[in-house]
Design an enzyme around this catalytic site. Structure first.
Site, PDB file in Angstrom:
ATOM      1  N   ARG A   1      -0.848   0.140   5.445  1.00 38.55           N
ATOM      2  CA  ARG A   1      -1.602   1.332   5.845  1.00 38.55           C
ATOM      3  C   ARG A   1      -3.027   1.444   5.312  1.00 38.55           C
ATOM      4  O   ARG A   1      -3.721   2.385   5.653  1.00 38.55           O
ATOM      5  CB  ARG A   1      -0.791   2.590   5.483  1.00 38.55           C
ATOM      6  CG  ARG A   1       0.429   2.716   6.372  1.00 38.55           C
ATOM      7  CD  ARG A   1       1.359   3.838   6.009  1.00 38.55           C
ATOM      8  NE  ARG A   1       2.551   3.814   6.844  1.00 38.55           N
ATOM      9  CZ  ARG A   1       3.607   3.025   6.636  1.00 38.55           C
ATOM     10  NH1 ARG A   1       3.619   2.208   5.617  1.00 38.55           N
ATOM     11  NH2 ARG A   1       4.636   3.060   7.454  1.00 38.55           N
TER      12      ARG A   1
ATOM     13  N   HIS B   1      13.917  -3.982   0.176  1.00 38.51           N
ATOM     14  CA  HIS B   1      13.786  -4.513   1.532  1.00 38.51           C
ATOM     15  C   HIS B   1      14.020  -6.022   1.616  1.00 38.51           C
ATOM     16  O   HIS B   1      13.624  -6.659   2.583  1.00 38.51           O
ATOM     17  CB  HIS B   1      12.406  -4.132   2.100  1.00 38.51           C
ATOM     18  CG  HIS B   1      12.244  -2.649   2.270  1.00 38.51           C
ATOM     19  ND1 HIS B   1      11.036  -2.005   2.249  1.00 38.51           N
ATOM     20  CD2 HIS B   1      13.188  -1.678   2.454  1.00 38.51           C
ATOM     21  CE1 HIS B   1      11.233  -0.698   2.418  1.00 38.51           C
ATOM     22  NE2 HIS B   1      12.520  -0.475   2.537  1.00 38.51           N
TER      23      HIS B   1
ATOM     24  N   CYS C   1      26.678 -19.646  10.220  1.00 40.29           N
ATOM     25  CA  CYS C   1      27.544 -20.195   9.163  1.00 40.29           C
ATOM     26  C   CYS C   1      27.179 -19.675   7.774  1.00 40.29           C
ATOM     27  O   CYS C   1      27.883 -19.966   6.802  1.00 40.29           O
ATOM     28  CB  CYS C   1      27.518 -21.726   9.178  1.00 40.29           C
ATOM     29  SG  CYS C   1      25.954 -22.405   8.574  1.00 40.29           S
TER      30      CYS C   1
ATOM     31  N   SER D   1       2.602   4.252   0.074  1.00 37.78           N
ATOM     32  CA  SER D   1       2.258   5.466   0.822  1.00 37.78           C
ATOM     33  C   SER D   1       3.427   6.450   0.800  1.00 37.78           C
ATOM     34  O   SER D   1       3.295   7.569   1.280  1.00 37.78           O
ATOM     35  CB  SER D   1       1.901   5.096   2.265  1.00 37.78           C
ATOM     36  OG  SER D   1       3.001   4.442   2.875  1.00 37.78           O
TER      37      SER D   1
ATOM     38  N   ASN E   1      -2.430   5.077  -7.113  1.00 36.75           N
ATOM     39  CA  ASN E   1      -2.527   4.751  -5.694  1.00 36.75           C
ATOM     40  C   ASN E   1      -3.945   4.917  -5.178  1.00 36.75           C
ATOM     41  O   ASN E   1      -4.546   5.961  -5.371  1.00 36.75           O
ATOM     42  CB  ASN E   1      -1.593   5.667  -4.895  1.00 36.75           C
ATOM     43  CG  ASN E   1      -0.975   4.954  -3.730  1.00 36.75           C
ATOM     44  OD1 ASN E   1      -0.367   3.904  -3.912  1.00 36.75           O
ATOM     45  ND2 ASN E   1      -1.145   5.480  -2.548  1.00 36.75           N
TER      46      ASN E   1
HETATM   47  P1  NAD Z   1       1.870   1.017   2.670  1.00 36.03           P
HETATM   48  O1  NAD Z   1       1.041  -0.056   3.272  1.00 36.03           O
HETATM   49  O2  NAD Z   1       2.422   2.057   3.553  1.00 36.03           O
HETATM   50  O3  NAD Z   1       1.004   1.764   1.556  1.00 36.03           O
HETATM   51  C1  NAD Z   1       0.334   1.068   0.552  1.00 36.03           C
HETATM   52  C2  NAD Z   1      -0.390   2.085  -0.315  1.00 36.03           C
HETATM   53  O4  NAD Z   1      -0.935   1.407  -1.432  1.00 36.03           O
HETATM   54  C3  NAD Z   1      -1.540   2.785   0.407  1.00 36.03           C
HETATM   55  O5  NAD Z   1      -1.515   4.150   0.073  1.00 36.03           O
HETATM   56  C4  NAD Z   1      -2.788   2.096  -0.175  1.00 36.03           C
HETATM   57  O6  NAD Z   1      -3.907   2.966  -0.221  1.00 36.03           O
HETATM   58  C5  NAD Z   1      -2.304   1.749  -1.562  1.00 36.03           C
HETATM   59  N1  NAD Z   1      -2.944   0.574  -2.159  1.00 36.03           N
HETATM   60  C6  NAD Z   1      -3.374  -0.566  -1.550  1.00 36.03           C
HETATM   61  N2  NAD Z   1      -3.836  -1.444  -2.461  1.00 36.03           N
HETATM   62  C7  NAD Z   1      -3.702  -0.839  -3.672  1.00 36.03           C
HETATM   63  C8  NAD Z   1      -3.993  -1.227  -5.007  1.00 36.03           C
HETATM   64  N3  NAD Z   1      -4.541  -2.409  -5.286  1.00 36.03           N
HETATM   65  N4  NAD Z   1      -3.719  -0.354  -6.007  1.00 36.03           N
HETATM   66  C9  NAD Z   1      -3.184   0.865  -5.746  1.00 36.03           C
HETATM   67  N5  NAD Z   1      -2.888   1.288  -4.505  1.00 36.03           N
HETATM   68  C10 NAD Z   1      -3.126   0.442  -3.479  1.00 36.03           C
HETATM   69  O7  NAD Z   1       2.994   0.293   1.787  1.00 36.03           O
HETATM   70  P2  NAD Z   1       4.479   0.781   1.426  1.00 36.03           P
HETATM   71  O8  NAD Z   1       4.501   2.207   1.065  1.00 36.03           O
HETATM   72  O9  NAD Z   1       5.016  -0.229   0.495  1.00 36.03           O
HETATM   73  O10 NAD Z   1       5.254   0.654   2.818  1.00 36.03           O
HETATM   74  C11 NAD Z   1       5.091  -0.534   3.584  1.00 36.03           C
HETATM   75  C12 NAD Z   1       6.363  -1.280   3.893  1.00 36.03           C
HETATM   76  O11 NAD Z   1       5.988  -2.588   4.309  1.00 36.03           O
HETATM   77  C13 NAD Z   1       7.265  -1.472   2.737  1.00 36.03           C
HETATM   78  O12 NAD Z   1       8.520  -1.172   3.195  1.00 36.03           O
HETATM   79  C14 NAD Z   1       7.187  -2.961   2.386  1.00 36.03           C
HETATM   80  O13 NAD Z   1       8.470  -3.520   2.428  1.00 36.03           O
HETATM   81  C15 NAD Z   1       6.503  -3.623   3.532  1.00 36.03           C
HETATM   82  N6  NAD Z   1       5.396  -4.527   3.149  1.00 36.03           N
HETATM   83  C16 NAD Z   1       5.570  -5.392   2.122  1.00 36.03           C
HETATM   84  C17 NAD Z   1       4.549  -6.255   1.740  1.00 36.03           C
HETATM   85  C18 NAD Z   1       4.771  -7.191   0.587  1.00 36.03           C
HETATM   86  O14 NAD Z   1       5.910  -7.604   0.347  1.00 36.03           O
HETATM   87  N7  NAD Z   1       3.742  -7.529  -0.181  1.00 36.03           N
HETATM   88  C19 NAD Z   1       3.332  -6.221   2.427  1.00 36.03           C
HETATM   89  C20 NAD Z   1       3.182  -5.336   3.495  1.00 36.03           C
HETATM   90  C21 NAD Z   1       4.233  -4.486   3.853  1.00 36.03           C
END
Ligand code: NAD
Length: 241
Positions: free
Chosen positions: A37, A122, A133, A192, A214
């Site tokens: 996001r 997740h 299998c 988020s 965040n």
């Molecule tokens: P999200 O993308 O919805 O939100 C990420 C949040 O982190 C945002 O509010 C953003 O502003 C903030 N952010 C970004 N970089 C940051 C930093 N360096 N320091 C502090 N804040 C930071 O992510 P979510 O809430 O985890 O939901 C996304 C879903 O997608 C999850 O279920 C996850 O499984 C999956 N996902 C996982 C990965 C991964 O494994 N690295 C990557 C992308 C998505």
């Protein structure tokens, strides 16, 4: 990021007896893995179908080839290394000051950094299983495979990640909720808090102190110390006593 906020966070972590970390995709952006996001996140890029569909059980079943193209291209990062946040948490656990990491991430970077008790809500890109299998396949196999990855038995090899429309692993959920419910301090970062049901697990917290690190800081948690900052850069400043 104000010095006073770092001092307050330091005090919170120093005083914790059962600290639990709850994190999301923002924990790995400093490792070069895009989140969903942020402005550079996957939801702001253009695809034939929206990411929610590309990562859904329906897409896996109905457009299996498209699913794997997207999955290999966007969800697996072979070169990513743990960043300061992952290493800090691993050191905190080694020092006996961290109960558990609860993560929504599927990248496996907490384990790479040395953390032991990690609840991957997740799943993980590191594990893949034949749908026929049950044979295990590692990330390298996924990397090398082309099109729809197949086992010798002919079954499709599916990543052990929770796709949209699929349920979470009961044991992982139980462990994560138990750790959060027992925690006296909860540190939330890089999420988020919009992905259900994972985001609702923080409601089990019964302790008194919560901190949220965040970027954007759009979603507020009541009563929390709220830091609008990068999680790696922030935790790098915290000392482990
Ligand atoms: P999200 O993308 O919805 O939100 C990420 C949040 O982190 C945002 O509010 C953003 O502003 C903030 N952010 C970004 N970089 C940051 C930093 N360096 N320091 C502090 N804040 C930071 O992510 P979510 O809430 O985890 O939901 C996304 C879903 O997608 C999850 O279920 C996850 O499984 C999956 N996902 C996982 C990965 C991964 O494994 N690295 C990557 C992308 C998505």
């Amino acid at each position: 990021m104000a010095e006073s906020e770092i001092e307050e966070l330091q005090k919170m972590i120093d005083g914790a007896k059962r600290l639990v970390f709850f994190g999301g995709a923002g924990v790995s952006t400093e490792s070069g893995i895009p989140d969903f996001r942020s402005k550079d996140g996957l939801y702001h890029q253009k695809y034939k179908y929206p990411p929610e569909y590309m990562l859904s059980h329906d897409c896996f079943e109905d457009r299996t080839e498209d699913f794997f193209d997207f999955y290999r291209d966007k969800m697996i990062s072979y070169e990513a290394k743990p960043n300061a946040a992952h290493f800090f948490l691993a050191r905190l656990e080694q020092a006996g000051k961290l109960e558990a990491v609860v993560t929504q991430n599927i990248d496996g970077l907490h384990f790479d950094a040395g953390s032991k008790k990690v609840f991957e809500l997740h799943g993980s890109v590191r594990r893949n299983y034949c749908t026929r299998c049950g044979k295990f396949f590692d990330l390298d196999y996924m990397k090398r495979s082309k099109g729809v990855p197949k086992c010798e038995c002919g079954g499709v090899v599916k990543p052990d990640v929770v796709l949209y429309g699929e349920g979470l692993d009961e044991n992982v959920v139980r462990g994560a909720i138990g750790a959060i419910a027992r925690a006296d301090v909860l540190l939330i970062a890089g999420t988020s808090l919009t992905v259900y049901p994972a985001s609702s697990f923080i409601d089990y917290f019964r302790g008194e102190k919560v901190a949220v690190i965040n970027l954007g800081g759009e979603k507020r948690v009541s009563g929390a110390l709220q830091l609008n900052a990068k999680v790696g850069e922030t935790l790098e400043k915290i000392k482990i006593h």
